[in-house]
Design an enzyme around this catalytic site. Structure first.
Site, PDB file in Angstrom:
ATOM      1  CG  PHE A   6      -0.281  -5.858   4.209  1.00 24.48           C
ATOM      2  CD1 PHE A   6      -0.803  -5.093   5.235  1.00 24.48           C
ATOM      3  CD2 PHE A   6      -1.138  -6.745   3.554  1.00 24.48           C
ATOM      4  CE1 PHE A   6      -2.127  -5.190   5.616  1.00 24.48           C
ATOM      5  CE2 PHE A   6      -2.466  -6.853   3.922  1.00 24.48           C
ATOM      6  CZ  PHE A   6      -2.964  -6.077   4.955  1.00 24.48           C
ATOM      7  CE  LYS A   8      -5.694   4.118   1.777  1.00 19.87           C
ATOM      8  NZ  LYS A   8      -4.766   5.244   1.999  1.00 19.87           N
ATOM      9  CB  CYS A  15      -0.942  -0.012   1.191  1.00 17.32           C
ATOM     10  SG  CYS A  15      -1.860  -1.553   1.336  1.00 17.32           S
ATOM     11  CD  GLU A  67      -2.023   7.631   8.656  1.00 23.26           C
ATOM     12  OE1 GLU A  67      -1.601   8.248   7.667  1.00 23.26           O
ATOM     13  OE2 GLU A  67      -3.057   6.925   8.628  1.00 23.26           O
ATOM     14  CG  HIS A  87      -2.274   4.475   4.802  1.00 25.89           C
ATOM     15  ND1 HIS A  87      -2.155   4.349   3.435  1.00 25.89           N
ATOM     16  CD2 HIS A  87      -2.371   3.199   5.283  1.00 25.89           C
ATOM     17  CE1 HIS A  87      -2.170   3.066   3.102  1.00 25.89           C
ATOM     18  NE2 HIS A  87      -2.301   2.354   4.206  1.00 25.89           N
ATOM     19  CG  HIS A 111      -6.377   0.650   0.993  1.00 24.01           C
ATOM     20  ND1 HIS A 111      -5.434   1.149   0.135  1.00 24.01           N
ATOM     21  CD2 HIS A 111      -5.678   0.191   2.082  1.00 24.01           C
ATOM     22  CE1 HIS A 111      -4.237   0.997   0.647  1.00 24.01           C
ATOM     23  NE2 HIS A 111      -4.359   0.424   1.824  1.00 24.01           N
TER      24      HIS A 111
END
Length: 414
Positions: A400, A336, A164, A314, A303, A341
């Site tokens: 990830f 998002k 991502c 975050e 994010h 996403h």
């Protein structure tokens, strides 16, 4: 001598619009691209929603054979790159030395749709039924390869695969390449087309996706009731260009990119570090390189995945990297909440939002925000667009594998 780097072109294919202008107008309006999955039968799936691209028709750009031979993620990238090049004016024959034009376009997953289709052909009809275009369609570098071929871009070409964080890294590495003189312009971004059976089942079974079947409330970044992300798809491309080169040819300059941070958590394959050390360092690196004053009109496109661990970590990272007071003064939003996403394309679509926020002094909202979370206690621009004298913007992404990326943009002043 280090060079300044401008953003001179934008292109997008997204769940909220099939071009950059429509995408940005939708984000400002708080328009959601999330709906019930239409690409396959979800009867046996716990997950029912996704942020799909709608009414995508690349026939003006790609012939029927080209569409057959390219996975959807490559098609999305080609269309977004074509728009960005036209927007920048670099599509004109003598606008740039093509040996100094590069392509940095990545994907988190690549041609998974093509892989599934040909796996079914193999199982049902044997090896002779597998397409000879399987390999060039499925490999993750092919979006960058096809964009470079179409645009006769002979300069540095670098696909990136960091889940991502992919297109934060493509844009960041492109920025560094231009800053240090390795290219005059780079077509940079990301693309993804993973709203398919196997990917949705895999993300669902690892408990990453929301099980909320209501598209209107499924994606709730930073809200106390968030319970997982909504998978999205599409592509976004930015044209990065040496500022002096852009100025000489009279290009429209949206903003400058001024800093980049790239770090690893080295903690867990899917869960972000609860101490937020990696994203904190990435933000600090981008801020330091840009010479950014976090107390001076800062917008952050977070994010903001709508997962319990990410949003909490975050938020902590913003406070640790910027200081408590500056983090509270910043305008933050997660687009998002509208695009879902977009995985490998997330960083690029969110960079586009940062650039436009700086240009128009407008911050898009985080929609679906209703119930405050004590551990996510900053200003997330809930539900309504706001006017804000933004001078700086940060775009953060976590992937990830523990990847972290942060891009720092600066409002352009002639």
């Amino acid at each position: 001598m280090e060079r300044r780097v401008a953003v001179t072109g934008l292109g997008a294919v997204s769940p909220v619009g099939n071009d950059a202008v429509t995408t940005w107008e939708s984000l400002k309006a708080g328009k959601s691209g999330i709906g019930l999955i239409t690409k396959f039968d979800t009867t046996d799936y716990k997950v029912k929603v996704a942020a799909e691209v709608k009414d995508f028709d690349p026939s003006d750009l790609l012939s029927v054979p080209e569409r057959r031979r390219n996975d959807l993620f490559t098609q999305y990238a080609l269309v977004a790159a074509d728009e960005a090049m036209r927007d920048s004016g670099l599509d004109v024959e003598d606008s740039i030395d093509r040996n100094r034009l590069g392509v940095y376009i990545g994907s988190g997953i690549g041609g998974i749709g093509t892989t599934i289709q040909n796996t079914e052909k193999l199982l049902n009809g044997g090896p002779r039924k597998v397409s000879p275009f399987l390999i060039p369609s499925m490999i993750v570098n092919m979006a960058a390869g096809q964009v470079s071929i179409r645009n006769k871009a002979y300069g540095p070409t670098l696909p990136v695969v960091t889940a991502c964080t992919t297109s934060s890294n493509t844009i960041g590495e492109a920025f560094r390449a231009i800053k240090h003189g390795y290219a005059d312009a780079i077509i940079a971004g990301g693309s993804e087309a993973a709203v398919v059976t196997l990917a949705v089942a895999g993300f669902s079974n690892m408990k990453a996706l929301t099980k909320n079947p209501d598209p209107a409330t499924a994606c709730r970044p930073f809200d106390a009731d968030r319970d997982g992300f909504v998978i999205g798809e599409g592509a976004a491309v930015l044209i990065l260009e040496d500022l002096e080169h852009a100025q000489k040819r009279g290009a429209h300059i949206y903003a400058e990119i001024a800093g980049y941070g790239n770090t690893a958590d080295a903690y867990h394959i899917t869960t972000p570090d609860p101490e937020a050390s990696g994203i904190t360092r990435a933000i600090k690196e981008a801020v330091e390189e840009a010479g950014l004053n976090p107390a001076e009109g800062l917008y952050i496109n977070a994010h903001g995945t709508s997962t319990k661990f990410n949003d909490k970590s975050e938020t902590l990272g913003f406070k640790q990297a910027l200081g408590e007071d500056a983090a509270r003064a910043a305008k933050i939003s997660s687009t998002k909440s509208m695009t879902g996403h977009m995985l490998g394309a997330a960083g690029a679509i969110e960079a586009l939002a940062c650039v436009k926020a700086l240009e128009e002094h407008t911050v898009p909202p985080t929609i679906n925000y209703q119930t405050p979370d004590p551990e996510c206690d900053l200003d997330y621009t809930p539900n309504e667009v706001v006017t804000f004298d933004a001078k700086w913007a940060l775009s953060t992404n976590l992937g990830f594998g523990g990847h972290n990326g942060c891009l720092a943009f600066k409002a352009y002043e002639e």
